[in-house]
Design an enzyme around this catalytic site. Structure first.
Site, short mmCIF file in Angstrom:
data_model
loop_
_atom_site.label_atom_id
_atom_site.label_comp_id
_atom_site.label_asym_id
_atom_site.label_seq_id
_atom_site.Cartn_x
_atom_site.Cartn_y
_atom_site.Cartn_z
CG LEU A 126 -2.01 -1.09 1.20
CD1 LEU A 126 -2.86 -1.01 2.46
CD2 LEU A 126 -2.89 -1.01 -0.04
CG PHE A 376 1.01 -10.26 4.07
CD1 PHE A 376 1.09 -10.70 5.38
CD2 PHE A 376 0.71 -11.18 3.08
CE1 PHE A 376 0.87 -12.04 5.70
CE2 PHE A 376 0.50 -12.51 3.38
CZ PHE A 376 0.58 -12.94 4.70
CB CYS A 377 0.61 -3.35 4.34
SG CYS A 377 0.32 -3.01 6.09
CB ALA A 378 0.28 -6.34 -0.38
#
Length: 453
Positions: A126, A376-378
């Site tokens: 992100l 995973f901030c993705a």
């Protein structure tokens, strides 16, 4: 795969610590969560202790300790410059992490050319997605069925936008699948269509050598960012590198002392880069840590580090393939050794019947194994890999009390060993063969205040 502790292990602090496990007792901690952050090198901690008595204000101070700190601060730029093979025309700007670096770059590019199109990709963290959503038209290069970046789609989008793409923003390595993107090929393609390239190197910098190359090279990387806390120097420093001229054309993202030349009530004269974009008191301790980490990585030879870690993740993947009910994400059936080499040392997976959060708790509770779970901030990348529909995402968004699907990720550092992998695979196999036993055990444990919940 050698089973004895590797030479790299002796470089890292805290590798033999005991942690509490379920039911009482302790186990030697196994940290497979290095993609989130790494433990410090002994050299980093020693260097900080040695420097601490000499710590002082940076820039403008005339005292001996201030001059010493200022010299160290500026020499750190030279060390970073050399570490990533930056061109002399590029400036090193210190931030607090990769996320701040990407936001600073977005701020600069909005001021220079707000009408440009930004091409990010479907595999980004992100930090290399959200900053581009404000003030730009943003599009995303697709990933293929194996989760790899589609280079034909990159070419097609650059052609379709007919020179309007100003920047291709791409990760050096995915924090979900570990894929290392072919940066030279991406750079050549972007430059051929008049675009620049920004590389989020947060997952790459401590695992493999980086070479930004001279600006007259078609493979040149225009902008690059990374964080020290993912390369064994967890003291809050990040780096952004790019053309000096770009950072001269805009006001800073953060305004304050250190960023200016002269200020009156009538005018503000901004200082030259990099100081213009480093307002406030600099994090000199963070830079002491970063330079010590770079020196250690250089002496260890990042090619040797990559070779060792690559062998370790391949060893883990081969063992995990035999576990019943386990799904490895983005491991093509036809994957050969030369393809596997284009990976940093992490992989994501799921286990049938056991939720990602509960599985992470079980691994920690049973054997002191630390992993990462979730998105995973993705988020868009993991959602795509899981096949989640927009309707399903809207449902989860509207029902915050329901656990969103996710994955479990193991990620190795240079200090991890095959013996640790064996312990992990043995436990994971036992969980897979009797999931109800572990689910019931840890569901019962999940009372308020329990450390495993």
């Amino acid at each position: 795969m050698p089973r004895a502790d590797n030479d790299f292990r002796r470089l890292v602090a805290g590798v033999n610590l005991k942690v509490p496990i379920a039911g009482g007792g302790t186990a030697t901690a196994i940290n497979f969560d290095n993609a989130a952050t790494t433990p410090p090198f002994h050299a980093v901690m020693n260097r900080i202790v040695d420097f601490a008595p000499w710590y002082s204000s940076v820039h403008r101070g005339k005292g001996y300790k201030s001059v010493l700190s200022s010299d160290l601060y500026e020499k750190a730029r030279e060390m970073v410059h050399e570490f990533i093979g930056a061109d002399p025309s590029q400036v090193v700007i210190f931030t607090k992490n990769t996320t701040e670096s990407a936001n600073l770059l977005a701020h600069v590019l909005r001021a220079i050319r707000p009408e440009q199109i930004i091409l990010s990709t479907e595999m980004e963290h992100l930090a290399n997605d959200l900053p581009w959503r404000t003030g730009f038209k943003t599009d995303y290069v697709r990933v293929d069925s194996d989760g790899r970046l589609s280079l034909p789609n990159l070419e097609a989008k650059l052609r379709a936008y007919q020179g309007k793409v100003g920047l291709v923003a791409v990760s050096g390595a995915s924090n979900v699948t570990g894929y290392m993107n072919p940066l030279s090929q991406i750079a050549r393609t972007a430059h051929r269509h008049g675009a620049k390239i920004f590389v989020d190197a947060a997952q790459l910098a401590s695992h493999a050598p980086i070479d930004m190359k001279p600006v007259n090279s078609p493979d040149h990387i225009d902008y690059l960012a990374f964080s020290a806390h993912k390369m064994y120097a967890p003291f809050g420093i990040g780096v952004l590198i790019g053309p000096m001229e770009d950072f001269t054309q805009t006001e800073p993202l953060l305004a304050g002392g250190g960023a200016v030349g002269l200020v009156s009530r009538q005018f503000v004269e901004w200082g030259p880069p990099p100081a213009r974009h480093e307002a406030g008191t600099p994090n000199i301790i963070g830079l002491v840590a970063l330079t010590a980490a770079i020196a250690t990585l250089n002496s260890s030879d990042l090619r040797s580090v990559h070779a060792y870690e690559n062998g370790l993740i391949r060893y883990a993947i081969n063992g995990m393939k035999a576990i019943p009910g386990l799904t490895l994400y983005c491991i093509p059936d036809q994957e050969q050794s030369e393809v596997e080499d284009n990976r940093v040392s992490l992989i994501s997976f799921s286990l049938k019947e056991v939720s990602h959060g509960l599985l992470a708790e079980i691994l920690s509770g049973e054997a002191g194994i630390a992993v990462r779970n979730g998105l995973f901030c993705a988020h868009p990348y993991v959602e795509k890999l899981l096949g989640l529909t927009q309707q399903e995402l809207e449902y989860y968004h509207a029902h915050e009390d329901i656990v969103v699907p996710g994955l479990v990720r193991i990620s190795f550092g240079l200090y991890n060993t095959s013996r640790e992998v064996d312990i992990f695979i043995d436990l994971l196999t036992r969980i897979a063969r009797n999931p109800r036993r572990y689910i019931e055990k840890y569901t019962q444990r999940c009372m308020p205040g329990n450390v495993y919940c």
